[in-house]
Write a protein that holds these residues in place. Sequence first.
Motif, PDB file in Angstrom:
ATOM      1  N   UNK A 181     -31.341  28.731 -31.993  1.00  0.00           N
ATOM      2  CA  UNK A 181     -30.785  27.681 -32.839  1.00  0.00           C
ATOM      3  C   UNK A 181     -31.432  26.331 -32.519  1.00  0.00           C
ATOM      4  N   UNK A 182     -31.636  25.554 -33.571  1.00  0.00           N
ATOM      5  CA  UNK A 182     -32.070  24.158 -33.477  1.00  0.00           C
ATOM      6  C   UNK A 182     -30.849  23.327 -33.869  1.00  0.00           C
ATOM      7  N   UNK A 183     -30.333  22.534 -32.935  1.00  0.00           N
ATOM      8  CA  UNK A 183     -29.031  21.889 -33.133  1.00  0.00           C
ATOM      9  C   UNK A 183     -29.093  20.419 -33.509  1.00  0.00           C
ATOM     10  N   UNK A 205     -21.994  31.589 -31.753  1.00  0.00           N
ATOM     11  CA  UNK A 205     -23.195  32.386 -32.051  1.00  0.00           C
ATOM     12  C   UNK A 205     -23.781  33.062 -30.810  1.00  0.00           C
ATOM     13  N   UNK A 206     -23.400  32.583 -29.629  1.00  0.00           N
ATOM     14  CA  UNK A 206     -23.926  33.143 -28.381  1.00  0.00           C
ATOM     15  C   UNK A 206     -25.456  33.256 -28.440  1.00  0.00           C
ATOM     16  N   UNK A 207     -26.084  32.141 -28.784  1.00  0.00           N
ATOM     17  CA  UNK A 207     -27.531  32.149 -28.974  1.00  0.00           C
ATOM     18  C   UNK A 207     -28.258  32.312 -27.644  1.00  0.00           C
ATOM     19  N   UNK A 208     -29.468  32.813 -27.725  1.00  0.00           N
ATOM     20  CA  UNK A 208     -30.286  33.051 -26.533  1.00  0.00           C
ATOM     21  C   UNK A 208     -31.112  31.831 -26.153  1.00  0.00           C
ATOM     22  N   UNK A 209     -31.259  30.880 -27.080  1.00  0.00           N
ATOM     23  CA  UNK A 209     -31.990  29.645 -26.782  1.00  0.00           C
ATOM     24  C   UNK A 209     -31.589  28.581 -27.794  1.00  0.00           C
ATOM     25  N   UNK A 210     -31.663  27.337 -27.351  1.00  0.00           N
ATOM     26  CA  UNK A 210     -31.432  26.187 -28.224  1.00  0.00           C
ATOM     27  C   UNK A 210     -32.561  25.190 -28.019  1.00  0.00           C
ATOM     28  N   UNK A 211     -33.070  24.670 -29.104  1.00  0.00           N
ATOM     29  CA  UNK A 211     -33.902  23.467 -29.060  1.00  0.00           C
ATOM     30  C   UNK A 211     -32.973  22.307 -29.385  1.00  0.00           C
ATOM     31  N   UNK A 212     -32.584  21.495 -28.383  1.00  0.00           N
ATOM     32  CA  UNK A 212     -31.611  20.424 -28.618  1.00  0.00           C
ATOM     33  C   UNK A 212     -32.262  19.212 -29.274  1.00  0.00           C
ATOM     34  N   UNK A 213     -31.434  18.203 -29.552  1.00  0.00           N
ATOM     35  CA  UNK A 213     -31.962  16.998 -30.178  1.00  0.00           C
ATOM     36  C   UNK A 213     -32.868  16.196 -29.271  1.00  0.00           C
TER      37      UNK A 213
END
Length: 316
Positions: A178-180, A210-218
């Motif tokens: 996810x990109x948040x 969503x229990x995502x495996x990675x996030x690209x934060x702001x």
Amino acid sequence: MAKAFASQGDMSEKKISFTEVGEGLYAFTAEGDPNSGVIIGDDSVMIIEAQATPRLANKVIECVRSVTDKPITHVALTHYHAVRVLGASAFGAQQIIMSDAARAMVVERGQEDWDSEFQRFPRLFEGHESIPGLTYPTTTFSESMSVYLGKRRVDIMHLGRAHTAGDAVIHVPDQNVMFTGDIVEYNSACYCGDGHFADWGDTLDAIKWFEVDAIAPGRGNALVGQDMVNAAIENTRDFVESTYRPAAKVAARGGSLKEAWDAVRAECDPKFADYAIYEHCLPFNVARAFDEARGIETPRIWTAQRDLEMWEQLQG
């Protein structure tokens, strides 16, 4: 004469990182400066966040070209802030995507936000003379939409208000990444000047579902692995709550904005003072928290003049 905003003196060059957060998915980060994301599909590329100017956007394009020669066809913008959107023209994309609410905020306050942010943080507007004007989307959505980059599905969703009223997140299901945007930050202060404190925690819960495996934060480094993702979500929650709670207590007893500033600093400085852009965000965060606690539901429009008046009040 009030002293300058902390960000006006921040002229140091930031080191760029380009991190793979999933197959064909990348986070463009720069030590607390605004991040961008890259989604490579079968035959085309989507960019998440456009940077503040076309010149800065070209740094993202250089990184993209280091991994693919596929055309950039889509730019998804998580919200309306100038540092996120004004570089969009550099990508030459066929579609620029925002939520309906984000587009409405461009119409309502886009120019004021541009003028305000340029005054606050001049380094982020390197090459500002190349900006052709406000960035408007070609495509909008209300709650959610899906884009197919060949067989790769990209879901763009409004999960709730947080950093702004029109925040979007971008989820790539085949990698559960996810990109948040600025709903989630990592080792960087949240900018809450246009935020909705009462809703932010619920929106974080929606992301956590969503229990995502990675996030690209702001802002801040890419978050890889569920432990790091969850730690960043909870740290963001702590930052938002630690900002609002002291300001609300001051507002409840009829105190002043300056008293709210002192109370928030007492709570937040020990935990967050070393975070990127902390001093830059703090006065705007306190002002918005104080407003929301006093029943001002819609964030007031920041203008270059309002910025200075608020800052002078806090220095008094």
